[in-house]
Design an enzyme around this catalytic site. Structure first.
Site, PDB file in Angstrom:
ATOM      1  N   SER A 120     -38.113   2.707  40.572  1.00 24.75           N
ATOM      2  CA  SER A 120     -37.805   1.642  41.514  1.00 24.75           C
ATOM      3  C   SER A 120     -38.174   0.266  40.976  1.00 24.75           C
ATOM      4  O   SER A 120     -37.803  -0.746  41.568  1.00 24.75           O
ATOM      5  CB  SER A 120     -38.551   1.878  42.832  1.00 24.75           C
ATOM      6  OG  SER A 120     -39.955   1.901  42.600  1.00 24.75           O
ATOM      7  N   ASN A 191     -36.433  -4.102  45.735  1.00 26.70           N
ATOM      8  CA  ASN A 191     -37.891  -4.220  45.663  1.00 26.70           C
ATOM      9  C   ASN A 191     -38.343  -5.605  45.222  1.00 26.70           C
ATOM     10  O   ASN A 191     -39.430  -6.057  45.598  1.00 26.70           O
ATOM     11  CB  ASN A 191     -38.464  -3.150  44.742  1.00 26.70           C
ATOM     12  CG  ASN A 191     -38.452  -1.778  45.399  1.00 26.70           C
ATOM     13  OD1 ASN A 191     -38.269  -1.670  46.608  1.00 26.70           O
ATOM     14  ND2 ASN A 191     -38.642  -0.736  44.617  1.00 26.70           N
TER      15      ASN A 191
END
Length: 283
Positions: A120, A191
């Site tokens: 991520s 993110n």
């Protein structure tokens, strides 16, 4: 584009199980590799249990259950991934662990196979450089829970070929996902935007602006978010959140991006959110 028929999944946690289910539902043959046969078998049991609940709610049929489970096999042998057209690793979010794994996969996966990471935040190019096929390495970032979340970020490191990225985009689309291409930068799209917001929410509480409950209520009611920042941090896991924030901070070098003190303290104390029954809230 490379023709994908067989997909390998490395990691049998929640995300690994989700990836296996998504790929099998899309008609791909799936091999899931875990460090032990016991955990690999437990992953399949988790998928089966999810199907049982879906069947009870009328969201799936027994025929679908049998078809999907019939496409998934589980193993503790890395060599079982040798003939996969695409291998997606979803192991612990640790760069050194992933680098060692990619070097090992290079020796096992057939030369035409694409090796992808579900990271991520971490730099995909550093994983690509552990192989002799950097043109066939990319990021394919599914969100948790993978069966429900529609977005997939396809990360293009500088080394990836157009064919690899096109194949990854087509794979994600065939899984019923909305695929977006993004450059290989810390945090990618979601993110990079999300975790500074979460970190700033903790700082706001530390400064006494409002209570945890009030901040969560405000962001749900004022921005129509499904949950507030503190509930989301607990759901993601405070350890995972801290690792992502530290990666973003290392990339930017901006002191303002450093992790909030309370987040660091809670992780040091072992209070990681829902998975330990205590984080910013108690469960």
């Amino acid at each position: 584009m490379t023709q994908i028929t067989k997909v390998g999944i490395l990691g049998s946690g929640i995300m690994g199980a989700g990836l296996a289910e998504v790929a099998a539902r899309a008609g791909f043959d799936v091999v899931v590799r875990s460090r032990s046969q016991k955990t690999a078998d437990a992953m399949i049991a988790t998928i089966d249990k999810g199907f049982a609940k879906a069947i009870e709610r009328g969201k799936a049929t027994e025929e679908e259950r049998q078809a999907v489970l019939g496409r998934i096999s589980a193993t503790d042998h890395l060599g079982a991934l040798a003939d996969c057209d695409l291998v997606i690793e979803s192991v612990v979010e640790d760069l050194e662990v992933k680098k060692a794994l990619f070097a090992e996969l290079e020796q096992i996966v057939k030369p035409s196979g694409i090796i992808a990471t579900n990271t991520s935040t971490l730099p995909v190019v550093e994983l690509a450089m552990q192989t002799q096929r950097p043109d066939k390495v990319c990021g394919i970032h599914f969100f948790n829970p993978a069966p429900a979340m529609k977005l997939v970020e396809v990360i293009r490191p500088l080394t990836a070929s157009d064919e690899t990225i096109a194949t990854a985009m087509a794979f994600a689309t065939s899984c019923g996902k909305d695929a977006v291409e993004v450059k290989d930068r810390a945090g990618f799209i979601v993110n990079a935007l999300l975790f500074p917001y979460l970190n700033n929410a903790v700082r706001m509480w530390e400064q006494g602006t409002a209570s945890i409950e009030s901040i969560d209520t405000a962001m749900k009611g004022g921005c129509n978010f499904p949950m507030g920042p503190f509930a989301l941090l607990d759901l993601v896991g405070l350890d995972t959140s801290l690792a992502i924030i530290r990666t973003l901070h290392a990339d930017s070098g901006n002191p303002a991006d450093a992790p909030a003190d309370t987040l660091v303290r809670l992780v040091d104390e072992g209070h990681l959110g829902r998975k330990t029954k205590r984080g910013f809230f108690t469960y």
